[in-house]
Write an enzyme that holds these catalytic residues in place. Structure first.
Site, PDB file in Angstrom:
ATOM      1  CD  GLU A 252       3.515 -20.224   6.581  1.00 19.48           C
ATOM      2  OE1 GLU A 252       3.400 -21.257   7.283  1.00 19.48           O
ATOM      3  OE2 GLU A 252       3.788 -19.105   7.049  1.00 19.48           O
TER       4      GLU A 252
ATOM      5  CB  CYS B  74      -6.875 -16.162  18.775  1.00 17.20           C
ATOM      6  SG  CYS B  74      -5.306 -15.323  19.079  1.00 17.20           S
TER       7      CYS B  74
ATOM      8  NE  ARG C 174      -3.751  -2.235   2.445  1.00 17.35           N
ATOM      9  CZ  ARG C 174      -4.191  -2.921   3.487  1.00 17.35           C
ATOM     10  NH1 ARG C 174      -3.641  -2.728   4.681  1.00 17.35           N
ATOM     11  NH2 ARG C 174      -5.165  -3.795   3.355  1.00 17.35           N
TER      12      ARG C 174
END
Length: 443
Positions: free
Chosen positions: A32, A42, A21
């Site tokens: 990853e 969570c 951005r």
């Protein structure tokens, strides 16, 4: 500018999106180790309890979105094993093919997260023994649950408590083994008794002050042993803590904390030029302790990642630190805290006083009012608020956020009484429970 990010979850992708951005012509590669990007860790326990219906609901953005919409070279199954800070390269193994890879960078962000700590007990490799950190972890557990009746959870922290609640909800018999004398040791003992009572009330069998010695069975777990006895177990969940994933940095000269977390400054920079770190692999500056700490929570990871991306892209902004604010649902109770506990204050040699009170979370005459217990800690000399713990069936979330905000701005316990807080009988008493507690504070 070539940016490489190790890790595709909260911190890593918060940074990547800031680069997208705010930075022109950013060449971004993310590495990853798993197959899933940007998911809500969570929320994993709530999959086990059926509160969240499917793991796909936890994924904020799919890897294909980062590739096609944002132009990020988002790679999966790329396991990083080495960083060469002199040559500015990242190396490792492509787990899908087994081939080695090397990627060069101008600026590197280490956002490799943490991994569950698994003690070296005999039998941790047996079928039915799990940790809870990734979507594949919880999917394996859920797949086994229909054939499981006796579940043992080792560890009484956040994950242990959330898994206990959700497995009870799922109809399991749940036994918790904790080497300490209480659950949720981040709370002081005078608050912790309520947590123990809540666990017992809902059918959790507790074994406090017991150390696990082995996990037993043939290929699959059948029981677990401690120094005090042996208990049946069809499934074992180990929730004994988190360790930063930073082994690949050992030869870089990057400064590491005593637990292996990366030491960073307010701009998320390490001591090595062009290397940044954020999230569960990095330290957080604790405002009350006035030093680095390690409290790996999703809120911190997202904030640190965002700031790392801004600073890497030449938009300087500093991380203001943490108070250690956290909140947890445990059956009918909400457990919330911020700042220091009494034990932490003693460790930091901070002279403090504590005040505990019980009151109603709304007007006491109004239908549905619930008891709320609040504990406040303040420095004796300055009377500065340094810690708070709030437990109750309702209203704890509102109070802990007020207290965390007041603490952030350095309020004294006396100044809490002057806060202009909202009042109407369905929402509060004319004096908020925070203010009622603060008025009781002694020097």
């Amino acid at each position: 500018m070539k940016y490489v990010i190790i890790g595709g979850d909260a911190a890593g992708m918060s940074a990547a999106m800031q680069l997208v951005r705010n930075t022109k012509q950013a060449d971004i590669t993310t590495l990853e180790r798993g197959t899933i990007y940007s998911y809500a860790q969570c929320g994993l326990p709530y999959i086990a309890g059926g509160v969240v219906s499917k793991t796909e609901d936890l994924i904020a953005r799919k890897v294909e979105t980062f590739r096609s919409k944002y132009g990020i070279d988002a790679r999966t199954l790329h396991h990083v094993t080495k960083v060469d800070a002199q040559q500015k390269t990242v190396s490792g193994t492509d787990l899908s093919s087994g081939d080695p890879f090397t990627v060069s960078y101008d600026k590197l962000l280490v956002a490799s997260g943490g991994s569950p700590t698994v003690p070296e007990w005999p039998g941790t490799d047996k079928e039915g023994v799990h940790t809870v950190k990734t979507i594949p972890d919880i999917e394996k557990i859920v797949k086994e649950l229909p054939s499981v009746q006796e579940t043992v959870i080792v560890g009484g922290g956040y994950i242990g408590l959330e898994m206990a609640e959700n497995l009870i909800r799922n109809g399991q018999n749940v036994r918790m083994i904790q080497r300490g004398s209480r659950l949720a040791s981040m709370f002081d003992p005078d608050m912790g008794d309520m947590i123990i009572d809540e666990a017992t009330k809902h059918g959790v069998t507790l074994h406090l002050e017991e150390n696990v010695t082995s996990i037993n069975g043939q290929s699959r777990v059948s029981s677990i042993s401690t120094e005090s006895g042996t208990y049946p177990a069809d499934l074992v969940i180990i929730a004994t803590g988190l360790s930063p994933n930073t082994d690949f940095l050992q030869e870089t000269g990057v400064e590491l904390f005593d637990n292996g977390a990366v030491v960073v400054n307010k701009k998320m920079e390490t001591n090595i030029d062009s290397i940044y770190a954020a999230g569960d692999c990095a330290v957080q500056f604790h405002r009350m302790k006035e030093k680095n700490d390690y409290i790996p929570l999703g809120t911190h990871a997202n904030k640190q990642g965002r700031l790392a991306g801004l600073n890497m892209g030449g938009n300087p902004k500093e991380f203001k630190g943490i108070n250690g604010t956290s909140i947890l649902q445990f059956f009918d109770l909400t457990l919330a805290r911020t700042g220091l506990s009494e034990a932490e204050a003693r460790e930091e040699n901070i002279s403090c006083a504590s005040t505990v009170s019980k009151s109603s979370h709304i007007a006491g005459y109004f239908p549905g009012h619930k008891e709320l217990t609040i504990k406040l800690l303040h420095q004796k000399e300055s009377r500065k608020l340094i810690g708070a713990q709030v437990i109750g069936e309702a209203g704890a979330d509102k109070r802990i956020d007020v207290l965390a905000t007041a603490m952030y701005y350095g309020a004294t316990i006396d100044e809490l009484e002057d806060l202009d807080l909202s009042y109407a009988p369905p929402y509060n008493g004319v004096w908020d429970p925070i203010q009622q507690t603060a008025r009781r504070a002694k020097s």
